[in-house]
Design a protein around this motif. Structure first.
Motif, PDB file in Angstrom:
ATOM      1  N   PRO A 303     -76.814  60.216   0.650  1.00 54.18           N
ATOM      2  CA  PRO A 303     -76.326  58.894   1.067  1.00 54.18           C
ATOM      3  C   PRO A 303     -74.807  58.737   0.959  1.00 54.18           C
ATOM      4  CG  PRO A 303     -78.313  58.652  -0.236  1.00 54.18           C
ATOM      5  CD  PRO A 303     -77.909  60.086  -0.342  1.00 54.18           C
ATOM      6  N   ALA A 307     -73.047  57.913   4.504  1.00 52.86           N
ATOM      7  CA  ALA A 307     -72.402  56.596   4.578  1.00 52.86           C
ATOM      8  C   ALA A 307     -70.908  56.738   4.846  1.00 52.86           C
ATOM      9  CB  ALA A 307     -72.641  55.826   3.278  1.00 52.86           C
ATOM     10  N   ASP A 308     -70.271  57.682   4.195  1.00 51.60           N
ATOM     11  CA  ASP A 308     -68.843  57.898   4.416  1.00 51.60           C
ATOM     12  C   ASP A 308     -68.571  58.304   5.859  1.00 51.60           C
ATOM     13  OD1 ASP A 308     -66.154  58.111   3.835  1.00 51.60           O
ATOM     14  OD2 ASP A 308     -66.305  60.085   2.894  1.00 51.60           O
ATOM     15  N   TRP A 312     -69.455  53.434   6.434  1.00 47.84           N
ATOM     16  CA  TRP A 312     -70.035  52.418   5.567  1.00 47.84           C
ATOM     17  C   TRP A 312     -69.397  52.487   4.183  1.00 47.84           C
ATOM     18  CZ3 TRP A 312     -75.952  53.625   6.529  1.00 47.84           C
ATOM     19  CH2 TRP A 312     -76.232  53.428   7.887  1.00 47.84           C
ATOM     20  N   THR A 314     -69.695  52.986   0.120  1.00 49.29           N
ATOM     21  CA  THR A 314     -70.495  53.924  -0.674  1.00 49.29           C
ATOM     22  C   THR A 314     -70.882  53.326  -2.022  1.00 49.29           C
ATOM     23  OG1 THR A 314     -68.437  54.989  -1.443  1.00 49.29           O
ATOM     24  CG2 THR A 314     -69.564  55.997   0.426  1.00 49.29           C
ATOM     25  N   ASP A 318     -72.631  47.358  -0.210  1.00 47.10           N
ATOM     26  CA  ASP A 318     -72.866  47.501   1.219  1.00 47.10           C
ATOM     27  C   ASP A 318     -74.374  47.666   1.424  1.00 47.10           C
ATOM     28  OD1 ASP A 318     -73.225  48.589   3.873  1.00 47.10           O
ATOM     29  OD2 ASP A 318     -71.100  49.097   3.882  1.00 47.10           O
ATOM     30  N   ARG A 320     -76.129  48.468   3.918  1.00 49.86           N
ATOM     31  CA  ARG A 320     -76.538  49.654   4.668  1.00 49.86           C
ATOM     32  C   ARG A 320     -76.643  50.867   3.738  1.00 49.86           C
ATOM     33  NH1 ARG A 320     -71.688  49.096   8.858  1.00 49.86           N
ATOM     34  NH2 ARG A 320     -70.719  48.806   6.790  1.00 49.86           N
ATOM     35  N   TYR A 321     -75.666  51.019   2.874  1.00 48.03           N
ATOM     36  CA  TYR A 321     -75.703  52.113   1.914  1.00 48.03           C
ATOM     37  C   TYR A 321     -76.869  51.926   0.939  1.00 48.03           C
ATOM     38  CZ  TYR A 321     -74.569  54.885  -2.221  1.00 48.03           C
ATOM     39  OH  TYR A 321     -74.642  55.732  -3.290  1.00 48.03           O
ATOM     40  N   LEU A 324     -80.054  52.937   2.594  1.00 51.46           N
ATOM     41  CA  LEU A 324     -80.108  54.391   2.743  1.00 51.46           C
ATOM     42  C   LEU A 324     -80.467  55.053   1.416  1.00 51.46           C
ATOM     43  CD1 LEU A 324     -79.631  56.853   4.578  1.00 51.46           C
ATOM     44  CD2 LEU A 324     -77.211  56.750   3.939  1.00 51.46           C
TER      45      LEU A 324
END
Length: 440
Positions: A303, A307-308, A312, A314, A318, A320-321, A324
């Motif tokens: 992840p 993400a990076d 996104w 990390t 966030d 989204r992270y 994930l």
């Protein structure tokens, strides 16, 4: 490699007590290194070759610390994640190669490690391993997605401390022949020991440990001002704690076990009738702690890089992270349904990780000797890095050769294809460095 600079000078001050309270990121890497795959190699080395490979065990701790030091320099001097630095300095396709390298190596490892954790939990409690797989996946998802990086760092430190104590305690109930152990400090490779030695070193110098370090330091907010603290963190975790862990396991197995077919769980069970139930349970608890700490640390690696690469955040702030991270934890439950003996699966994990490591080391060395950082490596750091690159490439070659000895099937063919792609990428990167930094 560039030879015209020195290391960053010591810029921070603090007492050892303050350092102990603040250290952390390298302990997450140490928790992954001190896992069942490394343990399988150590058990095999002791059971097959007596004390002869003790020097390799000690060398692995120094090699692991050096790899983390180079990764630490890149993270602190850029104050960004490694994927972002690669994309800005080399291009987006190089960044994607690195991300895919890590996702494949860490993803396969996640499933096998979960299988190991579930098997150990089942051995201790008698509850079905598949049930344990689901339980551990839920715990991971809730802990990581709910509390984020600091949760895994705290757990990693506690578990690594506990694992080291457990294996040290087992030494007091196992008869170690100090004279023969001393002979094992003399570098020598017995016949057919190259692959086992490669596994020991490969557990300490691994792509997941190298690539995750910039993100764990960012999660702590470390900058160049924490250079001394970050260096202390590496010495305490990789050199001291991981070194003690490795030496203790090796000495226990070399002293009393001689079955070449022993597995990680089987080794613990075999200790009972040999030296008493206390050694068995200390070893089994140590194995369980090591497997759990490795599972948690490994979960956060894919992840971080994905993400990076997608731009996104990390951290769990966030969403989204966070999603994930939770998804990675939940999917890992599938590992407990693989079944079968984990020793062969761990060999595959080491193979995939090892063939991916030379490329990661080459990337870090390239960046540390380019305009990506304000202070390129010193000659000594570069010499150590090139030595690591040579060793990791040799290990990768040995693993691929070992996978191919039985003929090419689907599994060995995938490993071979993975290795060829990364070998070509590493050679292209070396050529790119020569053109950009040497011939320019």
């Amino acid at each position: 490699m560039a030879e015209t600079s020195t290391e960053v000078p010591a810029v921070s001050t603090g007492t050892a007590r303050e350092y102990f309270s603040e250290m952390g990121p390298s302990w997450v890497a140490g928790a992954i290194a001190a896992g069942p795959a490394t343990m399988a190699s150590l058990i095999s080395a002791g059971a097959l070759f007596d004390y002869a490979l003790l020097w390799v065990v000690i060398l692995s701790a120094f090699a692991g610390a050096l790899a983390q030091y180079l990764a630490m320099r890149l993270g602190l001097l850029t104050e960004r994640g490694i994927v972002t630095v690669v994309e800005e300095s080399l291009g987006k396709w190089w960044a994607w190669i690195l991300v895919l390298d890590v996702v494949i190596a860490a993803g396969v490892a996640q499933l096998v490690i979960m299988n190991t954790v579930a098997a150990v939990s089942s051995t201790i409690t008698g509850v079905d391993a598949r049930i344990w797989g689901v339980i551990w996946a839920v715990i991971l998802a809730a802990g990581l997605a709910g509390r984020g990086y600091r949760f895994i760092e705290l757990v990693a430190k506690l578990l690594v401390f506990g694992v080291v104590i457990a294996f040290l305690a087992s030494l007091f109930v196992v008869p170690v022949d100090l004279g023969r152990a001393a002979q094992g400090l003399v570098p020598t490779l017995p016949t057919n020991s190259a692959v086992v030695a490669a596994g020991i070193l490969g557990g300490a110098v691994h792509i997941t440990l190298i690539t995750m370090h910039s993100y764990t330091m960012r999660a702590r907010g470390w900058t160049e001002e924490e250079y001394d603290l970050a260096s202390f963190d590496i010495v305490a975790s990789m050199l001291v704690a991981f070194g003690i862990y490795s030496v203790a396991i090796f000495l226990v197995t070399a002293s009393v076990l001689s079955d070449p077919d022993l597995t990680t769980v089987g080794a613990a069970a075999a200790l009972g009738p040999l030296v008493g139930p206390s050694a068995k349970w200390l070893f089994l608890l140590g194995l369980g702690g090591a497997a759990v700490s490795t599972l948690g640390g490994n979960t956060i690696v894919p992840p971080f890089l994905v993400a990076d690469k997608l731009g996104w955040g990390t951290t769990v702030e966030d969403s989204r992270y966070r999603s994930l991270l939770a998804a990675t934890a939940i999917v890992s439950a599938l590992g407990a349904f693989i079944g079968g003996e984990v020793i062969g699966q761990l060999v595959l994990v080491l193979a995939l990780g090892t063939v991916g490591t030379p490329f990661a080391i080459a990337v870090v060395l390239y960046l540390l000797n380019s305009g990506a950082v304000p202070r390129p490596n010193s000659t000594a750091a570069n010499a150590g890095g090139v030595g690591l690159l040579f060793v990791s490439a040799t290990l990768a070659t040995n693993f691929v050769r070992g996978q191919l000895t039985g003929g090419i099937d689907l599994l060995s063919g995938l490993v071979l294809g993975f290795a060829v792609i990364l070998a070509v990428a590493t050679l292209l990167l070396a050529g790119k460095y020569v053109r950009a930094e040497v011939l320019a």
